[in-house]
Design an enzyme around this catalytic site. Structure first.
Site, PDB file in Angstrom:
ATOM      1  N   TYR A  80       7.362 -29.883   4.205  1.00  0.00           N
ATOM      2  CA  TYR A  80       6.117 -29.372   3.658  1.00  0.00           C
ATOM      3  C   TYR A  80       4.903 -29.691   4.527  1.00  0.00           C
ATOM      4  CZ  TYR A  80       8.645 -27.661  -0.317  1.00  0.00           C
ATOM      5  OH  TYR A  80       9.521 -26.939  -1.098  1.00  0.00           O
TER       6      TYR A  80
ATOM      7  N   ALA B 169      18.109 -27.587   1.551  1.00  0.00           N
ATOM      8  CA  ALA B 169      17.596 -28.876   1.090  1.00  0.00           C
ATOM      9  C   ALA B 169      16.089 -28.791   0.861  1.00  0.00           C
ATOM     10  CB  ALA B 169      17.911 -29.964   2.115  1.00  0.00           C
ATOM     11  N   LYS B 170      15.644 -29.408  -0.197  1.00  0.00           N
ATOM     12  CA  LYS B 170      14.205 -29.460  -0.510  1.00  0.00           C
ATOM     13  C   LYS B 170      13.700 -30.831  -0.063  1.00  0.00           C
ATOM     14  CE  LYS B 170      11.091 -28.339  -4.382  1.00  0.00           C
ATOM     15  NZ  LYS B 170      10.445 -27.160  -3.788  1.00  0.00           N
ATOM     16  N   VAL B 171      13.146 -30.859   1.135  1.00  0.00           N
ATOM     17  CA  VAL B 171      12.820 -32.110   1.827  1.00  0.00           C
ATOM     18  C   VAL B 171      11.305 -32.276   1.943  1.00  0.00           C
ATOM     19  CG1 VAL B 171      13.095 -33.377   4.004  1.00  0.00           C
ATOM     20  CG2 VAL B 171      14.970 -31.978   3.122  1.00  0.00           C
TER      21      VAL B 171
END
Length: 305
Positions: A163, A157-159
């Site tokens: 970051y 998942a790119k959450v």
């Protein structure tokens, strides 16, 4: 460079850039659960084309599925919205940022029935790590911060919240005079850059980290395909930072970074010259593909009409 463009697509409507705001009690602002993609549109012969739009939007929906968020649009509707957002802003080339976020409603860790929102912004954005970095390579520092464990961070998942760690890594690297950070996994193997996947070259063979502790990069996948088509041997396996030190070449890949050579890691030059021959070959074919010069890869492009 001007960041603002004219319109942002929000929940099915175009909003003026300065009016595209959210309530301060928006759930994602407090708890970090937002999902996003970074996509590029390139100027090609007789128009413009978005690179691997379908794959990016599929990953956005996969991220939502992992976190049990229901995006109130179909994948096709979102792809069409991306195209229309580029068109309404009259951009030939741009960076594209779809963002899924949990809206204003209940507070607390569980968002309950808070609305799931979707916004799409586009703006001109050149080389993320600089034009000189693309041409001559960048200096990288191994970070003191590590990529999350697979059971604490859902790697597919790119959450947005993930970051926070990479921001720390990036700030640390910049404060020490480097261009970018390299993060290790919890066991000390190389994971990825602050916002990129990594490849190295040893003895004429490409090597990239396995998907165990990294985001499944779409540019990474593209480079793997290009290497195969070019007849370059490639292995996906874990490796250590000292193997990067003694590699012949190294480079980062990502939507923002594209294909950026690494000329140095932790003060140690990589190889005899930068970029190396394989890196230059991959980089050249990659840009030919995204600029629509190679019909073989036109299926990666969604042409604006």
């Amino acid at each position: 460079m001007k960041l603002a463009t004219e319109k942002i697509w929000m929940d099915g409507k175009f909003i003026n850039w300065n009016d595209a705001t959210v309530h301060i009690m928006t759930h994602t602002l407090h708890y970090g659960l937002g999902l996003f993609e970074g996509i590029r549109c390139y100027k090609v012969k007789n128009g413009s084309a978005v690179f691997r739009l379908k794959e990016h939007i599929k990953r956005l929906f996969d991220s939502a599925h992992i976190f049990q968020l229901k995006i109130p649009f179909t994948e096709e509707e979102v792809m069409n919205a991306v195209i229309e957002t580029i068109k309404i802003n009259k951009l030939a080339e741009c960076y594209i940022r779809p963002l899924v976020y949990v809206g204003y409603g209940a507070m607390g860790i569980d968002p309950k029935d808070n609305p799931i929102r979707l916004a799409i912004a586009v703006w001109p954005w050149g080389s993320y790590l600089g034009d000189d970095g693309l041409k001559n390579g960048i200096r990288v520092k191994t970070s003191s911060f590590i990529r999350g464990h697979v059971n604490s961070v859902m790697q597919r998942a790119k959450v947005t919240g993930y970051y926070a760690t990479t921001q720390l890594a990036k700030k640390e690297a910049l404060s020490m005079g480097f261009d970018e950070a390299l993060l290790l996994d919890p066991e000390g193997f190389v994971a990825e850059g602050a916002g990129e996947n990594i490849f190295i070259v040893r003895n004429g063979e490409l090597k990239t980290t396995t998907l165990t502790s990294i985001l499944e990069g779409i540019t990474r996948d593209s480079v793997i395909t290009l290497a195969h088509d070019l007849g370059i041997a490639l292995r996906e396996e874990r490796f250590t930072r000292d193997e990067v030190y003694i590699s012949d070449e190294a480079f980062f890949t990502g939507t923002a970074a594209e294909v950026t050579p690494i000329r140095e890691l932790d003060g140690r030059p990589i190889g005899k010259s930068c970029p190396g021959e394989i890196t230059k070959k991959i980089q050249s074919v990659f840009f030919d593909a995204v600029w629509g010069k190679l019909e073989k890869y036109h299926h990666w492009l969604t042409f604006l009409k």
